[in-house]
Design a protein around this motif. Structure first.
Motif, short mmCIF file in Angstrom:
data_model
loop_
_atom_site.label_atom_id
_atom_site.label_comp_id
_atom_site.label_asym_id
_atom_site.label_seq_id
_atom_site.Cartn_x
_atom_site.Cartn_y
_atom_site.Cartn_z
N ALA A 101 133.35 125.57 -38.59
CA ALA A 101 132.20 125.92 -37.77
C ALA A 101 132.55 125.98 -36.29
O ALA A 101 131.74 126.42 -35.47
CB ALA A 101 131.08 124.90 -37.98
N GLY A 102 133.76 125.56 -35.92
CA GLY A 102 134.18 125.58 -34.52
C GLY A 102 135.61 125.10 -34.40
O GLY A 102 136.28 124.79 -35.38
N ARG A 103 136.07 125.00 -33.16
CA ARG A 103 137.47 124.64 -32.95
C ARG A 103 137.76 123.18 -33.26
O ARG A 103 138.90 122.81 -33.52
CB ARG A 103 137.89 124.96 -31.51
CG ARG A 103 137.26 124.11 -30.44
CD ARG A 103 137.82 124.42 -29.06
NE ARG A 103 137.52 125.78 -28.66
CZ ARG A 103 136.39 126.16 -28.06
NH1 ARG A 103 135.44 125.26 -27.81
NH2 ARG A 103 136.20 127.40 -27.72
N HIS A 104 136.73 122.32 -33.22
CA HIS A 104 136.94 120.90 -33.45
C HIS A 104 136.45 120.48 -34.83
O HIS A 104 135.48 121.04 -35.36
CB HIS A 104 136.21 120.07 -32.38
CG HIS A 104 136.65 120.39 -30.98
ND1 HIS A 104 137.97 120.43 -30.61
CD2 HIS A 104 135.93 120.68 -29.86
CE1 HIS A 104 138.06 120.73 -29.32
NE2 HIS A 104 136.85 120.89 -28.85
N ASP A 105 137.11 119.48 -35.40
CA ASP A 105 136.68 118.96 -36.70
C ASP A 105 135.24 118.49 -36.66
O ASP A 105 134.50 118.61 -37.65
CB ASP A 105 137.59 117.80 -37.13
CG ASP A 105 139.00 118.25 -37.48
OD1 ASP A 105 139.25 119.47 -37.47
OD2 ASP A 105 139.85 117.39 -37.76
N ALA A 106 134.83 117.95 -35.51
CA ALA A 106 133.46 117.42 -35.39
C ALA A 106 132.41 118.52 -35.52
O ALA A 106 131.24 118.22 -35.77
CB ALA A 106 133.30 116.71 -34.05
N ASP A 107 132.80 119.79 -35.37
CA ASP A 107 131.85 120.89 -35.54
C ASP A 107 131.48 121.10 -37.00
O ASP A 107 130.49 121.77 -37.30
CB ASP A 107 132.43 122.18 -34.97
CG ASP A 107 132.66 122.10 -33.47
OD1 ASP A 107 131.85 121.45 -32.79
OD2 ASP A 107 133.66 122.68 -32.99
N GLY A 108 132.28 120.57 -37.91
CA GLY A 108 131.97 120.65 -39.32
C GLY A 108 132.41 121.94 -39.98
O GLY A 108 133.25 122.69 -39.47
N VAL A 109 131.82 122.20 -41.14
CA VAL A 109 132.16 123.35 -41.98
C VAL A 109 130.89 124.14 -42.27
O VAL A 109 129.83 123.55 -42.47
CB VAL A 109 132.80 122.87 -43.30
CG1 VAL A 109 133.01 124.03 -44.27
CG2 VAL A 109 134.12 122.17 -43.02
N VAL A 110 131.00 125.46 -42.28
CA VAL A 110 129.86 126.30 -42.58
C VAL A 110 130.07 126.98 -43.93
O VAL A 110 131.17 127.46 -44.23
CB VAL A 110 129.61 127.35 -41.48
CG1 VAL A 110 130.81 128.27 -41.31
CG2 VAL A 110 128.37 128.17 -41.77
#
Length: 503
Positions: A101-110
């Motif tokens: 969902a973004g460049r960082h792991d914290a953005d998660g998965v879509v």
């Protein structure tokens, strides 16, 4: 047919040419689908003989998961859309398409799509792997043979989705290693067993149908051709540093010639990467650009690349690097993973004479640090600061770099491999720690980035305060970079009128 390996971590079936059953029923099966020959062959086998592989006759216990990187070859997407997805629709097989969902792991998965009647493979998610690389000003990294981009853009997504989907329930994980990749399968099995042991439960059990069928790469490609009627090409990202493994050099360059706009994008990515670090070419000791110049058929690709450079907005980057001395074996032995009270021998190895004259006292070596006791320091970690200091056209940017060197009498050096000019105002000295600083012109788009304590370390090692040029913008704020535990963050995309919306 490849020879049988002497031993494996998993049992191989009998040597009959067409065994009746490869696996007993085992609950939910998850096939990691990479669009290539290996996973496509497995999928075709599952569709043709589900019971042979421990699946329900209606394939209701099979989930096919595809992690979208955003940089797959268009012909691979077209092949699967035309020849594979219709078979999945007829069989009602569940296909889940996921992406970062973004460049960082914290953005998660879509979750881009979760359907038993999939119509197309998504070309990209919210962000492409190539977007991340361009912002970082680098090419895919290889660390000790580990495919770090694959771990971030595929492995992370698959693990997070599985954790959210199954919770504490175990499942069977299918990976498309063929018989020539027994070593990779062995390593994968060992890692999964360690993860299961650490979790105190069976997260999943790996399953390798192609290895059990003793099918090597050629047998796999022949099988797919026989069942789909068209040869399947290798599936990999256009900028993959393993492209020499994913496909022969001639096949890879032919693909680049078929897609000159993609080739130009990859060459520009490598160009920026090498502008910021001369040694950061796509293939380590060789650059893609140099390879392409060796074949006259690649001239249209090289022209497309040069045109893309002329048309691209440019920037002047100030690059500063600090090379620290590596920790010594003594330091790791006596101070463990974290050295908080460094001694001289933490960064400079003790000589043999030192070891004879100054034995260990108590728990640590004792030595006053005489010159004869100190060996040469080895290169350790490197910190890099990249700041954008000017933006505009290519010719002006390159002229300003030359003028900066001329005005201040700094050496203007051309990269040995890249042939990119840099104005060096601080050159590395012999030994470590060391520091270097230069300005260089390259296509714009690299995010300003440096560690939080970089400026203090820079001043400590060089005596200089800050950068030579004034950056155009402030450093972006620190963002949450890693997944911090708890329930995985899974976002659900929605498609309305052919447009996909991602929360």
């Amino acid at each position: 047919m490849p020879a049988l390996a002497p031993s494996t971590l998993f049992d191989l079936p009998d040597t009959s040419p067409d065994p009746a059953v490869f696996a007993a029923p085992s609950g939910i099966t998850v096939l990691s689908y990479g669009l290539g020959a290996d996973s496509t062959a497995i999928l075709l086998k599952f569709l043709a003989h589900p019971e042979r592989y421990g699946l329900a006759p209606d394939l209701s216990d099979l989930v096919v998961v595809h992690a979208v990187t955003g940089d797959e070859w268009p012909d691979s997407l077209d092949y699967v859309d035309r020849l594979v997805l219709p078979r999945l629709r007829r069989a009602g097989v569940r296909l889940v398409q996921i992406a970062r969902a973004g460049r960082h792991d914290a953005d998660g998965v879509v979750v881009l799509d979760d359907s038993r009647s999939p119509r197309a493979i998504f070309q990209q998610g919210p962000m492409r792997l190539s977007d991340e690389l361009r912002e970082a000003g680098t090419v895919p990294q290889i660390a000790s043979g580990r495919r770090t981009c694959s771990l971030r853009w595929k492995g992370f997504c698959l693990d997070q989705w599985a954790a959210a989907e199954f919770g504490g329930a175990s499942f069977r994980r299918v990976i498309g290693y063929h018989y020539g990749e027994l070593g990779r399968a062995e390593k994968d099995t060992r890692i999964q067993r360690l993860l299961n042991a650490e979790a105190g439960r069976t997260i999943c059990e790996p399953f390798y149908p192609l290895i059990l069928a003793r099918q090597g790469r050629q047998e796999v490609e022949d099988y797919v051709l026989e069942h789909l009627g068209e040869p399947i090409r290798k599936s990999y990202c256009a900028m993959c540093p393993f492209s020499g493994v994913c496909a022969s050099r001639s096949a890879h360059e032919q693909r680049l010639r078929e897609h000159p706009h993609i080739a130009a994008d990859v060459l520009r990515m490598e160009h920026v990467s090498m502008a910021l670090n001369e040694r950061s070419s796509l293939y380590g000791s060789a650059s893609l650009y140099r390879r392409l110049t060796e074949d006259g058929r690649n001239r249209p690709v090289l022209r497309a690349f040069e045109e893309s450079l002329d048309q691209a907005p440019y920037a002047i980057y100030e690059v500063r690097r600090i090379f620290f001395a590596a920790r010594t074996a003594d330091c790791r032995e006596h101070h463990g993973r974290s050295c908080r009270s460094a001694k001289w021998w933490c960064r400079r190895p003790r000589t043999e004479q030192c070891r004879a004259d100054h034995p260990d006292a108590g728990f640590e070596p004792w030595c006053p640090g005489a010159a004869g006791c100190r060996g040469a320091a080895a290169k350790g970690t490197a910190w890099r600061s990249v700041r954008t200091v000017w933006e505009g056209g290519r010719s002006t940017a390159e002229h300003m770099v030359r003028e900066f060197a001329r005005e201040h009498r700094f050496p203007l050096r051309r990269g040995e491999m890249s042939e990119i000019e840099r104005a060096h105002y601080l050159a590395t000295a012999d030994g470590y720690p060391a520091a270097a600083g230069y300005v260089v012109a390259a296509p714009a788009g690299v995010r300003d980035k440096q560690r939080q304590n970089f400026e203090a370390a820079w001043t400590r090692h060089t005596g200089e305060i800050g950068s030579r040029w004034t950056p155009l913008r402030e450093l972006p704020p620190q963002e949450a970079r890693r997944f911090t535990g708890g329930k995985p963050l899974i976002r659900q995309a929605r498609t309305l009128g052919g447009v996909t919306f991602i929360p």
